[in-house]
Design a protein around this motif. Structure first.
Motif, PDB file in Angstrom:
ATOM      1  N   ASN A 105      45.192  34.597  43.499  1.00 40.62           N
ATOM      2  CA  ASN A 105      45.051  35.054  42.113  1.00 40.62           C
ATOM      3  C   ASN A 105      44.417  33.981  41.230  1.00 40.62           C
ATOM      4  OD1 ASN A 105      47.188  33.301  41.876  1.00 40.62           O
ATOM      5  ND2 ASN A 105      48.651  34.798  41.095  1.00 40.62           N
ATOM      6  N   ILE A 106      43.235  33.538  41.652  1.00 40.44           N
ATOM      7  CA  ILE A 106      42.392  32.634  40.876  1.00 40.44           C
ATOM      8  C   ILE A 106      41.147  33.414  40.469  1.00 40.44           C
ATOM      9  CG2 ILE A 106      40.896  30.609  40.959  1.00 40.44           C
ATOM     10  CD1 ILE A 106      42.879  29.260  42.777  1.00 40.44           C
ATOM     11  N   PRO A 107      40.911  33.624  39.180  1.00 35.31           N
ATOM     12  CA  PRO A 107      39.683  34.304  38.754  1.00 35.31           C
ATOM     13  C   PRO A 107      38.470  33.448  39.110  1.00 35.31           C
ATOM     14  CG  PRO A 107      41.302  34.204  36.972  1.00 35.31           C
ATOM     15  CD  PRO A 107      41.775  33.280  38.049  1.00 35.31           C
ATOM     16  N   THR A 108      37.411  34.073  39.585  1.00 33.18           N
ATOM     17  CA  THR A 108      36.207  33.327  39.938  1.00 33.18           C
ATOM     18  C   THR A 108      35.012  33.833  39.140  1.00 33.18           C
ATOM     19  OG1 THR A 108      35.841  34.847  41.799  1.00 33.18           O
ATOM     20  CG2 THR A 108      36.964  32.775  42.278  1.00 33.18           C
ATOM     21  N   GLN A 109      34.064  32.946  38.939  1.00 29.10           N
ATOM     22  CA  GLN A 109      32.845  33.272  38.210  1.00 29.10           C
ATOM     23  C   GLN A 109      31.635  33.109  39.122  1.00 29.10           C
ATOM     24  OE1 GLN A 109      33.019  34.399  35.060  1.00 29.10           O
ATOM     25  NE2 GLN A 109      35.249  34.104  35.027  1.00 29.10           N
ATOM     26  N   ASN A 117      36.653  42.939  38.667  1.00 25.98           N
ATOM     27  CA  ASN A 117      36.722  42.280  37.353  1.00 25.98           C
ATOM     28  C   ASN A 117      36.951  40.772  37.459  1.00 25.98           C
ATOM     29  OD1 ASN A 117      36.438  44.785  36.029  1.00 25.98           O
ATOM     30  ND2 ASN A 117      38.648  45.158  36.215  1.00 25.98           N
ATOM     31  N   ASN A 118      36.664  40.206  38.646  1.00 32.56           N
ATOM     32  CA  ASN A 118      36.850  38.765  38.864  1.00 32.56           C
ATOM     33  C   ASN A 118      38.275  38.304  38.576  1.00 32.56           C
ATOM     34  OD1 ASN A 118      34.172  38.455  39.599  1.00 32.56           O
ATOM     35  ND2 ASN A 118      33.498  37.962  37.537  1.00 32.56           N
ATOM     36  N   SER A 119      39.235  39.206  38.763  1.00 30.94           N
ATOM     37  CA  SER A 119      40.622  38.876  38.455  1.00 30.94           C
ATOM     38  C   SER A 119      41.264  37.988  39.515  1.00 30.94           C
ATOM     39  CB  SER A 119      41.438  40.165  38.325  1.00 30.94           C
ATOM     40  OG  SER A 119      41.358  40.917  39.536  1.00 30.94           O
ATOM     41  N   ALA A 120      40.696  37.990  40.718  1.00 32.19           N
ATOM     42  CA  ALA A 120      41.220  37.187  41.822  1.00 32.19           C
ATOM     43  C   ALA A 120      40.085  37.008  42.817  1.00 32.19           C
ATOM     44  CB  ALA A 120      42.427  37.873  42.466  1.00 32.19           C
ATOM     45  N   CYS A 121      40.366  36.369  43.929  1.00 29.15           N
ATOM     46  CA  CYS A 121      39.307  36.145  44.903  1.00 29.15           C
ATOM     47  C   CYS A 121      39.865  36.186  46.316  1.00 29.15           C
ATOM     48  CB  CYS A 121      38.623  34.794  44.654  1.00 29.15           C
ATOM     49  SG  CYS A 121      39.677  33.345  44.934  1.00 29.15           S
ATOM     50  N   TYR A 122      38.952  36.310  47.275  1.00 33.16           N
ATOM     51  CA  TYR A 122      39.299  36.201  48.687  1.00 33.16           C
ATOM     52  C   TYR A 122      38.725  34.900  49.239  1.00 33.16           C
ATOM     53  CZ  TYR A 122      41.364  40.766  49.622  1.00 33.16           C
ATOM     54  OH  TYR A 122      42.215  41.846  49.668  1.00 33.16           O
TER      55      TYR A 122
END
Length: 355
Positions: free
Chosen positions: A174-178, A203-208
């Motif tokens: 659960n780290i938003p990414t840009q 929505n860039n709310s988290a990442c894999y």
């Protein structure tokens, strides 16, 4: 007891409650400060080995993140950054250096680049030690900004998302990414790499992130053979009606003239272990098959009736990895992304896999 003494007792009680609440708040602030300091220290150490990557593909310029994994200038990044682009330049320590592609592997979602310089390197950790709610740190280059730390926690270990199976279990964080942070290292609280950020969620709310063990498997193949060698034994697995020795992974088809057939594995055998990976469900074959290298002898343990049998199967190169086209510089690339992504598991609701 007089009314006055009762009043004093109430005041003392309220004071104790207030002091207790204040102490708890102070402890929480101290804990937050300690975590903040720890993240800052991890960032300061790791940032020296994290780089910004520039490249050009057939459509446009590509920007992303990568990180050094040895002092000779080898670095990891995401396939979306280093997989199909060229003319790479990396930025670190205030300078720019040309880089070349060593390997691009769409199945793992990773790529390896190289600069001819002596470089810092990040230590490698173990993603299998991570549990849900384990804190982690990512360091990347969002947009056109400087290197930036992000703090969050592991939200899950997923085998599929939106109906599509991954080639190997991915870490959901659960780290938003840009834009620009693909290829960033995911670090545990020791500052060790445990994953590579490869994609963002809605929505860039988290990442894999791909577990670092998957990337290390690909690097091991490259060191040994100069390429990734995805192995295959030639059998289909589906869910058995009843568990046997704790496993419901049943061999439902053995293809003719394949490593599995030649080794003596039969339809109806219940898979217990593939290589070093224990198997309990058909989906467990995802990770197990990902870590098979073509040419290696893979111990495969099954239950056949009341017998526990172990076969040593010499894996072959997976058919979907053969006859792939080459770039002008000689780099082989997959002919079809979907074909390679579905190597270990068919993308359907009923889990059936071909290790």
């Amino acid at each position: 007891m007089s009314p006055l003494s009762g009043s004093k007792h109430s005041v003392i009680t309220l004071a104790l409650i207030f002091c207790s609440g204040g102490g708890l708040l102070f402890a929480q602030e101290q804990s937050a400060t300690a975590i903040s300091q720890q993240v800052k220290e991890i960032f300061q150490r790791a940032a020296k080995a994290v780089v910004k990557i520039h490249g050009v593909d057939e459509h446009s310029e590509i920007c992303g993140t990568g990180f050094f994994i040895d002092p000779t200038g080898t670095l990891y990044t995401a396939y979306t950054v280093g997989g199909e682009a060229g003319n790479f330049t990396i930025e670190f320590d205030g300078k720019k250096y040309p880089a070349r592609q060593l390997l691009a592997d769409i199945r793992s979602g990773t790529a390896m680049l190289k600069v001819d310089e002596t470089t810092p390197a990040l230590p490698i950790g173990k993603s299998e030690e991570l549990e849900v709610a384990t804190p982690v740190v990512a360091v990347g280059y969002p947009l056109d900004l400087r290197e930036t730390p992000s703090f969050g926690m592991v939200a899950g270990s997923d085998r599929k998302c939106l109906g599509r199976y991954f080639s190997t279990t991915h870490l959901r964080v659960n780290i938003p990414t840009q834009r620009g942070e693909a290829g960033a290292p995911l670090l545990n609280m020791k500052g060790e790499v445990v994953g590579i950020v490869v994609s963002s969620l809605e929505n860039n709310s988290a990442c894999y992130a791909v577990p670092i063990e998957a990337a290390e498997k690909i690097r091991s193949d490259f060191v040994r053979f100069g390429e990734a060698r995805h192995g295959w034994i030639g059998g289909n697995v589906s869910e058995a009606p009843e568990p046997v020795e704790g496993s419901r992974a049943e061999m439902t088809q053995i293809m003719e003239d394949t490593p599995a057939a030649r080794a003596g594995i039969k339809r109806g055998d219940i898979l217990l272990q593939v290589g070093r990976k224990k198997v309990a469900q058909p989906e467990d074959v995802l990770d197990a098959s990902f870590f098979i290298t073509a040419g290696d002898n893979v111990p495969i343990t099954v239950m056949r009736g009341n017998q526990k049998l172990t076969f040593h199967v010499q894996a072959e190169l997976h058919p979907a990895s053969k006859n792939v086209p080459m770039l002008s510089d000689g780099t082989r690339v997959p002919a079809a992304a979907d074909a390679n992504r579905s190597i270990p598991l068919k993308l359907e609701s009923a889990a059936q896999t071909t290790p």
